[in-house]
Design a protein around this motif. Structure first.
Motif, PDB file in Angstrom:
ATOM      1  N   THR A  28       9.868 -14.854   4.271  1.00  0.00           N
ATOM      2  CA  THR A  28      10.972 -13.898   4.185  1.00  0.00           C
ATOM      3  C   THR A  28      11.148 -13.374   2.764  1.00  0.00           C
ATOM      4  OG1 THR A  28      12.562 -15.668   3.803  1.00  0.00           O
ATOM      5  CG2 THR A  28      12.232 -14.945   6.095  1.00  0.00           C
ATOM      6  N   ASP A  29      10.320 -13.843   1.840  1.00  0.00           N
ATOM      7  CA  ASP A  29      10.454 -13.463   0.439  1.00  0.00           C
ATOM      8  C   ASP A  29       9.286 -12.611  -0.047  1.00  0.00           C
ATOM      9  OD1 ASP A  29       8.555 -15.453   0.547  1.00  0.00           O
ATOM     10  OD2 ASP A  29       9.393 -16.632  -1.111  1.00  0.00           O
ATOM     11  N   VAL A  30       8.711 -11.825   0.868  1.00  0.00           N
ATOM     12  CA  VAL A  30       7.572 -10.967   0.547  1.00  0.00           C
ATOM     13  C   VAL A  30       7.945  -9.528   0.887  1.00  0.00           C
ATOM     14  CG1 VAL A  30       5.145 -10.452   1.069  1.00  0.00           C
ATOM     15  CG2 VAL A  30       5.921 -12.820   1.015  1.00  0.00           C
ATOM     16  N   GLY A  31       7.601  -8.613   0.001  1.00  0.00           N
ATOM     17  CA  GLY A  31       7.834  -7.188   0.224  1.00  0.00           C
ATOM     18  C   GLY A  31       6.594  -6.402  -0.152  1.00  0.00           C
ATOM     19  N   GLY A  32       6.696  -5.090   0.006  1.00  0.00           N
ATOM     20  CA  GLY A  32       5.582  -4.228  -0.369  1.00  0.00           C
ATOM     21  C   GLY A  32       5.034  -3.462   0.810  1.00  0.00           C
ATOM     22  N   THR A  45       2.565   0.135   6.476  1.00  0.00           N
ATOM     23  CA  THR A  45       3.687  -0.624   7.021  1.00  0.00           C
ATOM     24  C   THR A  45       4.458  -1.253   5.879  1.00  0.00           C
ATOM     25  OG1 THR A  45       2.480  -1.132   9.048  1.00  0.00           O
ATOM     26  CG2 THR A  45       4.331  -2.566   8.514  1.00  0.00           C
ATOM     27  N   ALA A  46       5.773  -1.094   5.915  1.00  0.00           N
ATOM     28  CA  ALA A  46       6.642  -1.746   4.946  1.00  0.00           C
ATOM     29  C   ALA A  46       6.796  -3.199   5.375  1.00  0.00           C
ATOM     30  CB  ALA A  46       7.993  -1.044   4.893  1.00  0.00           C
ATOM     31  N   ALA A  76       3.237  10.719   3.352  1.00  0.00           N
ATOM     32  CA  ALA A  76       3.108   9.260   3.468  1.00  0.00           C
ATOM     33  C   ALA A  76       3.137   8.625   2.080  1.00  0.00           C
ATOM     34  CB  ALA A  76       1.823   8.889   4.202  1.00  0.00           C
ATOM     35  N   PHE A  77       2.453   9.230   1.122  1.00  0.00           N
ATOM     36  CA  PHE A  77       2.480   8.688  -0.236  1.00  0.00           C
ATOM     37  C   PHE A  77       3.861   8.847  -0.866  1.00  0.00           C
ATOM     38  CE2 PHE A  77      -2.239   9.477  -0.105  1.00  0.00           C
ATOM     39  CZ  PHE A  77      -2.583   8.140  -0.085  1.00  0.00           C
ATOM     40  N   ASN A  81       5.823   5.589  -2.215  1.00  0.00           N
ATOM     41  CA  ASN A  81       6.290   5.435  -3.592  1.00  0.00           C
ATOM     42  C   ASN A  81       7.794   5.235  -3.651  1.00  0.00           C
ATOM     43  OD1 ASN A  81       3.915   5.497  -5.294  1.00  0.00           O
ATOM     44  ND2 ASN A  81       3.624   7.569  -4.521  1.00  0.00           N
ATOM     45  N   ALA A  82       8.540   5.927  -2.794  1.00  0.00           N
ATOM     46  CA  ALA A  82       9.994   5.726  -2.733  1.00  0.00           C
ATOM     47  C   ALA A  82      10.308   4.311  -2.243  1.00  0.00           C
ATOM     48  CB  ALA A  82      10.642   6.768  -1.831  1.00  0.00           C
ATOM     49  N   HIS A  83       9.571   3.852  -1.234  1.00  0.00           N
ATOM     50  CA  HIS A  83       9.774   2.490  -0.727  1.00  0.00           C
ATOM     51  C   HIS A  83       9.498   1.466  -1.821  1.00  0.00           C
ATOM     52  CE1 HIS A  83       9.741  -1.016   1.821  1.00  0.00           C
ATOM     53  NE2 HIS A  83       8.527  -1.303   1.379  1.00  0.00           N
ATOM     54  N   LEU A  84       8.405   1.639  -2.552  1.00  0.00           N
ATOM     55  CA  LEU A  84       8.063   0.686  -3.610  1.00  0.00           C
ATOM     56  C   LEU A  84       9.088   0.718  -4.738  1.00  0.00           C
ATOM     57  CD1 LEU A  84       4.190   1.084  -3.658  1.00  0.00           C
ATOM     58  CD2 LEU A  84       5.528  -0.840  -2.751  1.00  0.00           C
TER      59      LEU A  84
END
Length: 165
Positions: A28-32, A45-46, A76-77, A81-84
């Motif tokens: 539960t402590d992983v993102g990206g 996929t987020a 998509a990029f 980039n906004a998600h990151l």
């Protein structure tokens, strides 16, 4: 202070993304971001969400970026980039995965700005997925202090006896 950066590398279809996904879904402590290929093409996929965005362009009217035989959606990029950038501001993540750093990112496009935001935020661990042959260039461009491991060594080669990368 630098994050602990690992470059996970290997040839095409060597299991880089699959190994990371199998590991990440247990945490539960992983993102990206994970990049995957499916029947309808490549998609992003987020991690930790149900959000999936098509990466390959199929609409001739959509802004796109050509890389070799691939036509990627600029939208998509932009989303990635906004998600990151959002992930970079999150606290409590032990690991951030960036799948994948390729020729486009090495030229400053694709998810390069998101990758730089993540690395500037210095989360405890960052994993950059890079195809074989690009690991040294990716290290020079993004993380000269990175540790490079082959896909088959994930996660054991990183922390023997631990489930952390």
């Amino acid at each position: 202070m630098h994050s602990s950066v690992t470059i996970l590398t290997g040839p095409k279809h060597s299991g880089k993304s699959s190994r990371l996904e199998a590991w990440a879904i247990t945490r539960t402590d992983v993102g990206g971001l994970l990049q995957r290929a499916g029947a309808q093409g490549r998609y992003l996929t987020a991690i930790g969400t149900d959000v999936t965005v098509p990466l390959e362009s199929r609409d001739p009217d959509e802004a796109e970026i050509e890389v070799g035989r691939f036509r990627f959606r600029q939208a998509a990029f932009d989303w990635a980039n906004a998600h990151l950038a959002r992930v970079a501001s999150e606290r409590g993540l032990a690991t951030v995965i960036l799948d994948e750093i390729g020729p486009l990112e090495l030229e400053g496009g694709g998810i390069a700005s998101g990758a730089r935001a993540i690395l500037a935020a210095t989360p405890p661990r960052v994993v950059l997925v890079v195809r074989e042959g690009l690991a040294e260039a990716a290290a020079r461009a993004f993380a000269p202090y990175a540790r490079v491991i082959a896909a088959e060594g994930w996660p054991q080669a990183v922390h023997r006896g631990s489930s952390a990368p």
